[in-house]
Design an enzyme around this catalytic site. Structure first.
Site, PDB file in Angstrom:
ATOM      1  N   LYS A 185       0.125   4.201  -0.317  1.00  0.00           N
ATOM      2  CA  LYS A 185      -0.526   5.348   0.385  1.00  0.00           C
ATOM      3  C   LYS A 185      -0.280   6.790  -0.496  1.00  0.00           C
ATOM      4  CE  LYS A 185      -0.197   3.060   4.718  1.00  0.00           C
ATOM      5  NZ  LYS A 185      -0.084   3.461   6.204  1.00  0.00           N
ATOM      6  N   GLU A 217      -5.408  -4.792  10.815  1.00  0.00           N
ATOM      7  CA  GLU A 217      -4.290  -3.752  11.073  1.00  0.00           C
ATOM      8  C   GLU A 217      -4.399  -3.067  12.230  1.00  0.00           C
ATOM      9  OE1 GLU A 217      -2.387  -2.520   6.954  1.00  0.00           O
ATOM     10  OE2 GLU A 217      -4.223  -1.396   7.236  1.00  0.00           O
ATOM     11  N   GLU A 234      -6.834   4.848   7.684  1.00  0.00           N
ATOM     12  CA  GLU A 234      -6.593   6.151   7.592  1.00  0.00           C
ATOM     13  C   GLU A 234      -7.908   6.833   6.814  1.00  0.00           C
ATOM     14  OE1 GLU A 234      -2.841   5.448   5.553  1.00  0.00           O
ATOM     15  OE2 GLU A 234      -2.001   5.040   7.433  1.00  0.00           O
ATOM     16  N   GLY A 290       2.644   2.431  10.692  1.00  0.00           N
ATOM     17  CA  GLY A 290       3.386   3.583  10.516  1.00  0.00           C
ATOM     18  C   GLY A 290       4.358   3.989  11.895  1.00  0.00           C
ATOM     19  N   HIS A 301      -9.545   1.242   5.103  1.00  0.00           N
ATOM     20  CA  HIS A 301      -8.230   1.336   5.729  1.00  0.00           C
ATOM     21  C   HIS A 301      -8.586   2.201   6.835  1.00  0.00           C
ATOM     22  CE1 HIS A 301      -4.146   2.709   6.579  1.00  0.00           C
ATOM     23  NE2 HIS A 301      -3.805   1.377   5.989  1.00  0.00           N
ATOM     24  N   ASN A 327       0.869  -0.949  -0.078  1.00  0.00           N
ATOM     25  CA  ASN A 327      -0.074   0.134   0.116  1.00  0.00           C
ATOM     26  C   ASN A 327       0.913   1.080   0.051  1.00  0.00           C
ATOM     27  OD1 ASN A 327      -1.773   2.003   0.576  1.00  0.00           O
ATOM     28  ND2 ASN A 327      -2.420   1.181   2.664  1.00  0.00           N
ATOM     29  N   SER A 356       3.663  -1.949  10.419  1.00  0.00           N
ATOM     30  CA  SER A 356       4.906  -2.085  10.619  1.00  0.00           C
ATOM     31  C   SER A 356       5.790  -3.469  10.458  1.00  0.00           C
ATOM     32  CB  SER A 356       5.261  -1.511  12.112  1.00  0.00           C
ATOM     33  OG  SER A 356       4.969  -0.066  12.507  1.00  0.00           O
TER      34      SER A 356
HETATM   35  P1  PGA Z   1       2.792   0.364   7.623  1.00  0.00           P
HETATM   36  O1  PGA Z   1       1.439   0.555   6.860  1.00  0.00           O
HETATM   37  O2  PGA Z   1       3.215  -0.930   7.067  1.00  0.00           O
HETATM   38  O3  PGA Z   1       3.429   1.518   7.238  1.00  0.00           O
HETATM   39  O4  PGA Z   1       2.578   0.388   9.268  1.00  0.00           O
HETATM   40  C1  PGA Z   1       0.484  -0.366   6.907  1.00  0.00           C
HETATM   41  C2  PGA Z   1      -0.887  -0.201   6.393  1.00  0.00           C
HETATM   42  O5  PGA Z   1      -1.523   1.067   6.639  1.00  0.00           O
HETATM   43  O6  PGA Z   1      -1.361  -0.556   5.587  1.00  0.00           O
END
Ligand code: PGA
Length: 253
Positions: free
Chosen positions: A11, A170, A100, A176, A98, A9, A216
């Site tokens: 983003k 997640e 976010e 992140g 997601h 992803n 992460s």
């Molecule tokens: P990350 O994000 O691997 O940077 O923690 C995962 C995600 O949001 O899909």
């Protein structure tokens, strides 16, 4: 045997040239390794780069997914991208719900339902995200939260429709942040989710559903996470922006 999936992803990262370079790097690295035959790699770039990335994926080195889709069919929705458009570009997957999108763009379970329905109607596979925030985990409400997201977002589907769904667990506190769920925490939640699916659709459907971990995930922890019986791969954010790291994760099975 259910599919192992490693999805990147991206983003809202990379300019067009940087994105092009990243796919080139991924292709070069793919020459040096052998992916497990049961592993599907998916790249989810920003909308404007979907075609460029799809062109590289032509020989099915990887599949391509979008990061979002409109909950409406078509018409006067300025700035939105419909499932019909994604279908017309022969895309395979799309991320939905997601954290976010839920946190910053008010994507509710009702909106997730409409997006999932749009995607399935147009032949795309939704990668549906779920997961609790830190306060919910601290209050030991993670199971309640994930159960609500899965039940309200997905359990209106028929078993046949559900067969096309991929789930990504997640924990929001791990996205992140560099803080990863322990393999035990991941396995516990993945087994819980599979149990919910089994209750609703039966064991056979539950056993065929790929449940990915996200938050992460990196080459140094992917092996430990993926070694768990109910962890079928990862949805990768930060580490999908570097070819070496992403391939390191994709080869962790
Ligand atoms: P990350 O994000 O691997 O940077 O923690 C995962 C995600 O949001 O899909």
């Amino acid at each position: 045997m259910r599919k192992h999936i490693v999805a990147g992803n991206w983003k809202m990262n990379k300019t067009f040239d940087e994105a092009d370079e990243l796919v080139n790097d991924i292709m070069a690295k793919l020459e040096e390794v052998t992916l497990d035959a049961n592993t599907t790699m998916i790249l989810c770039p920003p909308f404007p780069y979907l075609e460029m990335v799809s062109d590289y994926g032509d020989d099915s080195y990887f599949m391509v997914g979008a990061q979002n889709v409109s909950d409406q069919e078509s018409g006067a929705y300025t700035g939105e991208v419909s499932a019909a458009m994604l279908e017309s570009m022969e895309l395979d997957y799309c991320i939905v719900g997601h954290s976010e999108r839920r946190a910053y763009y008010h994507e509710t379970d009702e909106i997730v339902v409409r997006k999932v329905d749009q995607l399935l109607k147009h032949g795309l596979r939704p990668i549906v995200c779920c997961g609790e925030v830190l306060e919910e985990r601290e209050a030991e409400k993670q199971y309640e939260v994930v159960k609500r997201q899965i039940t309200d977002g997905l359990f209106h589907l028929s078993a046949e429709q559900f067969a096309d769904v991929v789930i990504a667990y997640e924990p929001v506190w791990a996205i992140g942040t560099g803080k990863t769920a322990t393999p035990e925490q991941a396995q516990e939640m993945h087994a819980f989710i599979r149990g919910l699916i089994a209750e609703k659709y039966g064991n056979e459907v539950a056993e065929e559903t790929s449940i990915l971990y996200g938050g992460s995930c990196k080459p140094s922890n992917a092996k430990e996470l993926f070694a768990n019986k109910d962890v079928d791969g990862g949805l990768i954010g930060g580490a999908s922006l570097k070819a070496e790291d992403f391939i390191g994760i994709a080869t962790a099975f």
